[in-house]
Design a protein around this motif. Structure first.
Motif, PDB file in Angstrom:
ATOM      1  N   HIS A 243      46.676  25.657 -68.147  1.00 28.18           N
ATOM      2  CA  HIS A 243      47.561  26.596 -68.841  1.00 28.18           C
ATOM      3  C   HIS A 243      49.020  26.162 -68.706  1.00 28.18           C
ATOM      4  N   ASN A 244      49.370  25.644 -67.554  1.00 31.64           N
ATOM      5  CA  ASN A 244      50.706  25.103 -67.350  1.00 31.64           C
ATOM      6  C   ASN A 244      50.919  23.877 -68.236  1.00 31.64           C
ATOM      7  N   ASP A 245      49.907  23.024 -68.308  1.00 28.35           N
ATOM      8  CA  ASP A 245      50.012  21.819 -69.137  1.00 28.35           C
ATOM      9  C   ASP A 245      50.262  22.164 -70.604  1.00 28.35           C
ATOM     10  N   ILE A 246      49.570  23.189 -71.088  1.00 32.34           N
ATOM     11  CA  ILE A 246      49.734  23.590 -72.485  1.00 32.34           C
ATOM     12  C   ILE A 246      51.166  24.058 -72.740  1.00 32.34           C
ATOM     13  N   MET A 247      51.727  24.838 -71.829  1.00 38.85           N
ATOM     14  CA  MET A 247      53.098  25.320 -71.986  1.00 38.85           C
ATOM     15  C   MET A 247      54.080  24.160 -72.015  1.00 38.85           C
ATOM     16  N   VAL A 248      53.836  23.161 -71.195  1.00 36.56           N
ATOM     17  CA  VAL A 248      54.678  21.962 -71.201  1.00 36.56           C
ATOM     18  C   VAL A 248      54.586  21.266 -72.551  1.00 36.56           C
ATOM     19  N   ARG A 249      53.370  21.102 -73.058  1.00 35.62           N
ATOM     20  CA  ARG A 249      53.175  20.420 -74.346  1.00 35.62           C
ATOM     21  C   ARG A 249      53.820  21.165 -75.498  1.00 35.62           C
ATOM     22  N   ARG A 250      53.989  22.462 -75.366  1.00 36.69           N
ATOM     23  CA  ARG A 250      54.605  23.247 -76.439  1.00 36.69           C
ATOM     24  C   ARG A 250      56.132  23.311 -76.319  1.00 36.69           C
ATOM     25  N   GLY A 251      56.694  22.537 -75.393  1.00 31.84           N
ATOM     26  CA  GLY A 251      58.141  22.439 -75.318  1.00 31.84           C
ATOM     27  C   GLY A 251      58.813  23.357 -74.309  1.00 31.84           C
ATOM     28  N   PHE A 252      58.033  23.942 -73.406  1.00 35.45           N
ATOM     29  CA  PHE A 252      58.592  24.864 -72.412  1.00 35.45           C
ATOM     30  C   PHE A 252      58.367  24.313 -71.000  1.00 35.45           C
ATOM     31  N   GLY A 253      58.600  23.023 -70.833  1.00 33.56           N
ATOM     32  CA  GLY A 253      58.317  22.357 -69.568  1.00 33.56           C
ATOM     33  C   GLY A 253      59.113  22.890 -68.390  1.00 33.56           C
ATOM     34  N   ASP A 254      60.417  23.095 -68.575  1.00 32.21           N
ATOM     35  CA  ASP A 254      61.251  23.582 -67.474  1.00 32.21           C
ATOM     36  C   ASP A 254      60.808  24.967 -67.022  1.00 32.21           C
ATOM     37  N   ALA A 255      60.515  25.834 -67.989  1.00 26.12           N
ATOM     38  CA  ALA A 255      60.072  27.189 -67.656  1.00 26.12           C
ATOM     39  C   ALA A 255      58.722  27.165 -66.955  1.00 26.12           C
ATOM     40  N   ALA A 256      57.819  26.310 -67.433  1.00 28.75           N
ATOM     41  CA  ALA A 256      56.492  26.216 -66.814  1.00 28.75           C
ATOM     42  C   ALA A 256      56.597  25.777 -65.358  1.00 28.75           C
ATOM     43  N   LYS A 257      57.450  24.808 -65.104  1.00 28.07           N
ATOM     44  CA  LYS A 257      57.639  24.326 -63.731  1.00 28.07           C
ATOM     45  C   LYS A 257      58.199  25.422 -62.834  1.00 28.07           C
ATOM     46  N   ARG A 258      59.182  26.151 -63.348  1.00 26.49           N
ATOM     47  CA  ARG A 258      59.818  27.201 -62.557  1.00 26.49           C
ATOM     48  C   ARG A 258      58.847  28.357 -62.288  1.00 26.49           C
ATOM     49  N   ILE A 259      58.088  28.754 -63.283  1.00 27.08           N
ATOM     50  CA  ILE A 259      57.105  29.827 -63.113  1.00 27.08           C
ATOM     51  C   ILE A 259      56.110  29.457 -62.021  1.00 27.08           C
ATOM     52  N   GLN A 260      55.619  28.229 -62.060  1.00 25.71           N
ATOM     53  CA  GLN A 260      54.640  27.793 -61.067  1.00 25.71           C
ATOM     54  C   GLN A 260      55.243  27.760 -59.665  1.00 25.71           C
ATOM     55  N   GLU A 261      56.461  27.250 -59.543  1.00 24.24           N
ATOM     56  CA  GLU A 261      57.128  27.202 -58.239  1.00 24.24           C
ATOM     57  C   GLU A 261      57.262  28.598 -57.646  1.00 24.24           C
ATOM     58  N   LEU A 262      57.705  29.542 -58.454  1.00 26.53           N
ATOM     59  CA  LEU A 262      57.902  30.910 -57.972  1.00 26.53           C
ATOM     60  C   LEU A 262      56.579  31.586 -57.638  1.00 26.53           C
ATOM     61  N   TYR A 263      55.592  31.396 -58.504  1.00 27.38           N
ATOM     62  CA  TYR A 263      54.310  32.066 -58.292  1.00 27.38           C
ATOM     63  C   TYR A 263      53.635  31.557 -57.036  1.00 27.38           C
ATOM     64  N   LEU A 264      53.638  30.243 -56.835  1.00 21.96           N
ATOM     65  CA  LEU A 264      52.986  29.680 -55.659  1.00 21.96           C
ATOM     66  C   LEU A 264      53.743  29.999 -54.371  1.00 21.96           C
ATOM     67  N   ALA A 265      55.033  30.343 -54.518  1.00 20.33           N
ATOM     68  CA  ALA A 265      55.821  30.781 -53.361  1.00 20.33           C
ATOM     69  C   ALA A 265      55.668  32.281 -53.113  1.00 20.33           C
ATOM     70  N   LYS A 266      54.747  32.908 -53.866  1.00 20.02           N
ATOM     71  CA  LYS A 266      54.455  34.345 -53.756  1.00 20.02           C
ATOM     72  C   LYS A 266      55.641  35.210 -54.175  1.00 20.02           C
ATOM     73  N   ARG A 267      56.446  34.682 -55.053  1.00 18.28           N
ATOM     74  CA  ARG A 267      57.562  35.442 -55.624  1.00 18.28           C
ATOM     75  C   ARG A 267      57.174  35.824 -57.055  1.00 18.28           C
ATOM     76  N   LYS A 268      56.155  36.671 -57.142  1.00 19.50           N
ATOM     77  CA  LYS A 268      55.520  36.938 -58.430  1.00 19.50           C
ATOM     78  C   LYS A 268      56.442  37.661 -59.410  1.00 19.50           C
ATOM     79  N   ASP A 269      57.237  38.595 -58.919  1.00 17.54           N
ATOM     80  CA  ASP A 269      58.158  39.309 -59.818  1.00 17.54           C
ATOM     81  C   ASP A 269      59.159  38.346 -60.443  1.00 17.54           C
ATOM     82  N   GLU A 270      59.623  37.396 -59.661  1.00 21.39           N
ATOM     83  CA  GLU A 270      60.561  36.405 -60.191  1.00 21.39           C
ATOM     84  C   GLU A 270      59.858  35.464 -61.173  1.00 21.39           C
TER      85      GLU A 270
END
Length: 327
Positions: A243-270
């Motif tokens: 799902h992250n890969d698809i977002m990157v392919r659609r031109g939202f790479g920076d956002a996808a990376k940031r979402i994953q970093e925050l989510y895996l850090a348990k900062r879900k609201d962010e």
């Protein structure tokens, strides 16, 4: 259940069930089969690791028989390594060949031409591997079956080509208006490999879209962001998240990376706050009915043959039926 019955009344073609690591996708279809008359019954998706190909074929053939025949669609996907190995206790292996073997075995079971044997790169019947008794016997189903359509949920170049080659339909990951520019050559290559005149005319592309009827567009987009954050940020390993890969392919790479970093850090609201409105709007139909009907035109022209409505709102079912008739 009332939503499904109303959808059938409005002329919807199919209803789809899903599974992750809780409820299964097949059981609800038996219930739906008993309370509907015409609408097709699809799994979107059965996880490949959850069942042997024989069990998947038996389950869908049983649903189809109980529903009167000609209504079941077997939608299958591999899921990801965390669920395959962590939940089902199955090896990730080589998903490409596992899908290929799985579909081939299901086809043989449905056909009932002879006892089923298959020598595959990932799955073989009869089983002769480690722990085998050596007493296996090829069998043929005792239930007479239809050739139930098989759809695959895929998104990468190699697996999309495989889908076009061996499946009856496609449940595309990350499909949005404009995406066919990327997918078309992959599908055409798969058709070429299949031969026998296979092409878009005898292959179904079953896309899906979230629908939220709401006067406040911003509020509607916000309601859909938690699921986006979950899938893009947490549904898979950091190094393997489709799902992250698809977002990157659609031109939202920076956002996808940031979402994953925050989510895996348990900062879900962010992580939720980091989901761009533009990404949610691109893959959804939200807002007042007039806006949804206007933006539906892009989906109608997207190359998809059918569009699954993902919504719990009764009004969304009505609005989308109106949109389909208007366009």
């Amino acid at each position: 259940m009332r939503l499904v019955q109303r959808a059938e009344e409005l002329g919807y073609d199919s209803v789809w069930t899903a599974e992750a690591y809780g409820s299964d996708a097949v059981t609800p279809l038996a219930y739906l089969a008993a309370l509907t008359k015409r609408i097709k019954l699809g799994t979107g998706i059965m996880q490949l690791a959850a069942r042997t190909p024989a069990n998947a074929a038996m389950s869908m053939a049983t649903i189809d028989a109980m529903a009167g025949g000609g209504r079941a669609i077997a939608g299958i996907g591999v899921s990801g390594p965390q669920i395959v190995e962590g939940w089902y206790g199955q090896p990730w292996g080589r998903p490409y060949y596992r899908m290929k073997d799985y579909v081939a075995i299901m086809r043989k079971i449905f056909a009932r031409q002879e006892p089923v044997t298959h020598e595959g790169k990932e799955i073989s019947l009869p089983y002769k591997g480690e722990g085998s008794s050596g007493l296996a016997k090829p069998l043929k189903s005792i239930l007479h079956m239809n050739q139930i359509p098989i759809y695959l949920a895929t998104g990468s170049e190699t697996t999309v080509k495989l889908t076009a080659e061996i499946a009856d339909g496609w449940l595309p990951m990350g499909f949005v208006p404009g995406a066919m520019q990327e997918y078309r050559p992959w599908l055409e290559e798969g058709f070429r490999r299949a031969g026998n005149g296979k092409s878009f005319h005898n292959f179904t592309i079953q896309a899906s879209v979230h629908v939220e009827v709401e006067s406040d567009v911003k509020a509607a987009l916000q309601r859909l962001k938690p699921e986006v954050a979950l899938y893009v940020g947490g549904m898979g390993h950091k190094t393997k998240n489709f799902h992250n890969d698809i977002m990157v392919r659609r031109g939202f790479g920076d956002a996808a990376k940031r979402i994953q970093e925050l989510y895996l850090a348990k900062r879900k609201d962010e992580a939720i706050a980091a989901v761009p409105d533009e990404w949610v709007d691109l893959k959804s139909l939200v807002g007042p009915p007039a806006r949804i009907k206007e933006r539906y035109r892009a989906w109608e022209d997207s190359g998809a043959d059918s569009l699954s409505v993902r919504s719990r709102q009764p009004e969304a079912i009505e609005v989308m039926a109106q949109a389909a008739r208007l366009n």
